[in-house]
Design an enzyme around this catalytic site. Structure first.
Site, short mmCIF file in Angstrom:
data_model
loop_
_atom_site.label_atom_id
_atom_site.label_comp_id
_atom_site.label_asym_id
_atom_site.label_seq_id
_atom_site.Cartn_x
_atom_site.Cartn_y
_atom_site.Cartn_z
N PRO A 124 -8.97 -24.89 -3.08
CA PRO A 124 -10.27 -25.16 -4.09
C PRO A 124 -9.40 -25.28 -5.42
CG PRO A 124 -11.22 -23.62 -3.12
CD PRO A 124 -9.67 -23.69 -3.05
N HIS A 140 -16.64 -35.69 -17.79
CA HIS A 140 -15.87 -34.57 -18.82
C HIS A 140 -13.98 -35.21 -18.45
CE1 HIS A 140 -18.63 -31.52 -16.64
NE2 HIS A 140 -19.21 -31.78 -17.36
N TYR A 186 -12.21 -21.83 -15.92
CA TYR A 186 -10.90 -22.20 -15.20
C TYR A 186 -10.30 -20.56 -15.20
CZ TYR A 186 -10.83 -25.73 -11.99
OH TYR A 186 -11.19 -26.89 -11.23
#
Ligand code: APR
Ligand code: PHB
Length: 390
Positions: A292, A72, A201
């Site tokens: 995370p 990516h 996100y």
């Protein structure tokens, strides 16, 4: 039994260390408390920094990752429905990330070690380190019903946050730093093609959500939840409803599919200093935990053992202990950098429960700064793809 390096734990830290040592001709044995099947099937994160992916390729265990993983060149941060791409090509000197599940990395390493004649003892019970401060440490354990002892020169504690090795450093000789976050992540694996080419996100008033990927047929998604919440409160339909609301962006549709697995995990930051004591060296989650949100756990574990393997090679092959003596200091620089990045991403993207209005306004200002400033996006990009080891 006797070996040069006794490694406790067959997660990414223990297995990469075992692999790197074997390549240098250093004998080692891995003791793992779980079954092989259990270790290979635990669903964990799935982002490899450029440096981690390069290491696997350069040391001959990256074949399946190259074939099945996905490179990516960017990720998306979304604030209230507006998506902003962090473009690695432009902002991180063309460095990239590889999306490939941690348990796939673990499977590849176990297969490589066993094919090379390495020893991994699964279902090793009651592993206990002894005499780690002196020149002749050992590990006692039970295996297949009999009591065993492994004599070694060095013990590598790669046994995760709940392992036994950290406690072999006396309390007076170590200091622990940490915090728990007032939220956790509900993670799902779903049998549906990802609705995005790159990670998203997303911050929304309802809480954080993350859309990640595993393969053309499998998606990985997360929701911010109360860490005390239980998956039984989250039937599949509720999960998809919430994901749809939090990830919503004009002109974009979330594809739904059967949920294959779901779990809630709390989030914490943790560091143990130092990461060594005599001939015991901690690596990975045994020494530190990051939330995370920065996708750093596995990468930090790989960085630790890269430093440790080099130092052990100098020690065993050239009689030079200097690298071992500096191990903790070398690792902790990177560990704290990554703690900062992971904490920054976490606080930027989650709804902070009970947050005061002042902090919420500051959070909004930070989000707007990501939108408006190339410098801020570059900072995120260079940390996300991973800073160089040296
Ligand atoms: N004896 C033997 N093995 C143990 C013991 C013990 N007492 N305690 C724990 N283990 C094993 C665990 O079963 C696990 O397989 O140690 C291994 C530790 O692996 P991880 O938890 O994967 O930790 P690490 O290798 O440091 O990798 C860090 O994994 O947990 C994720 O988010 C984390 O991505 C990060 C990465
Ligand atoms: C994942 O794919 O599981 C993943 C990706 C990015 C993160 C955390 C987890 O920050």
């Amino acid at each position: 039994m006797e070996t040069q390096v006794g490694i406790v734990g067959a997660g990414p830290a223990g297995l990469v260390l075992s692999h790197l040592l074997a390549l240098q001709g250093i004998d080692n044995v891995v003791l793992e408390q779980k079954t092989r099947d259990r270790v290979e099937s635990r669903v964990r994160a799935g982002v490899l920094e450029q440096g981690s992916a390069d290491l696997l390729i350069d040391t001959g265990v990256g074949g399946r990752m190259v074939a099945e993983g996905a490179v990516h060149e960017g990720v998306n941060l979304q604030f209230d429905g507006e998506r902003h791409r962090i473009d690695f090509t432009a902002l991180a000197d063309g460095r990239t990330i590889t999306v490939y599940g941690q348990q796939e990395v673990v499977k590849d390493l176990i297969a490589a070690r066993l094919a090379a004649g390495g020893t991994i003892l699964f279902e090793a019970e009651d592993v206990a380190p002894h005499d780690v401060i002196g020149p002749a440490p050992s590990l006692t354990f039970r295996h297949c019903g009999s009591e065993r002892e492994l004599a070694c020169s060095v013990v590598a504690g790669c046994d995760g946050f709940h392992g036994v090795c950290r406690d072999a450093i006396p309390r007076r000789a170590r200091r622990e730093f940490g915090r728990e976050y007032p939220f956790g992540w509900l993670g799902i694996l779903a049998a549906v093609a990802p609705s995005t080419d790159e990670l998203i996100y997303a911050f929304s008033e309802r809480g954080f959500a993350l859309h990640s990927l595993r393969s053309p047929e499998i998606s990985r998604l997360y929701l911010q939840v109360d860490p005390a919440d239980h998956v039984s409160n989250w039937p599949d339909e509720r999960i998809w409803d919430e994901l749809r609301l939090r990830l919503a962006s004009p002109g974009w549709t979330l594809h739904e599919g059967p949920v294959l697995e779901k779990a809630i995990t709390g989030m914490r930051s943790f560091v143990c200093e130092p990461m060594q004591y005599g001939n015991l060296f901690l690596a990975g989650d045994a020494a530190h935990i990051v939330p995370p949100t920065g996708a750093k756990g596995m990468n930090l574990a790989i960085a630790d053992v890269t430093v440790l393997a080099r130092a052990l090679a100098a020690h065993f092959n050239d009689g030079d202990r200097a690298g071992l003596e500096r191990y903790s200091e070398r690792c902790l620089g990177r560990v704290w950098r990554v703690q900062d990045f992971s904490n920054t991403m976490t606080e930027l993207l989650h709804v902070l429960p009970g947050d005061d209005p002042f902090s919420s306004r500051v959070q909004r200002a930070k989000q707007r700064y990501v939108e408006s400033s190339v410098a801020m996006r570059r900072t995120i990009a260079e940390n996300y793809v991973g800073l160089p080891l040296d």
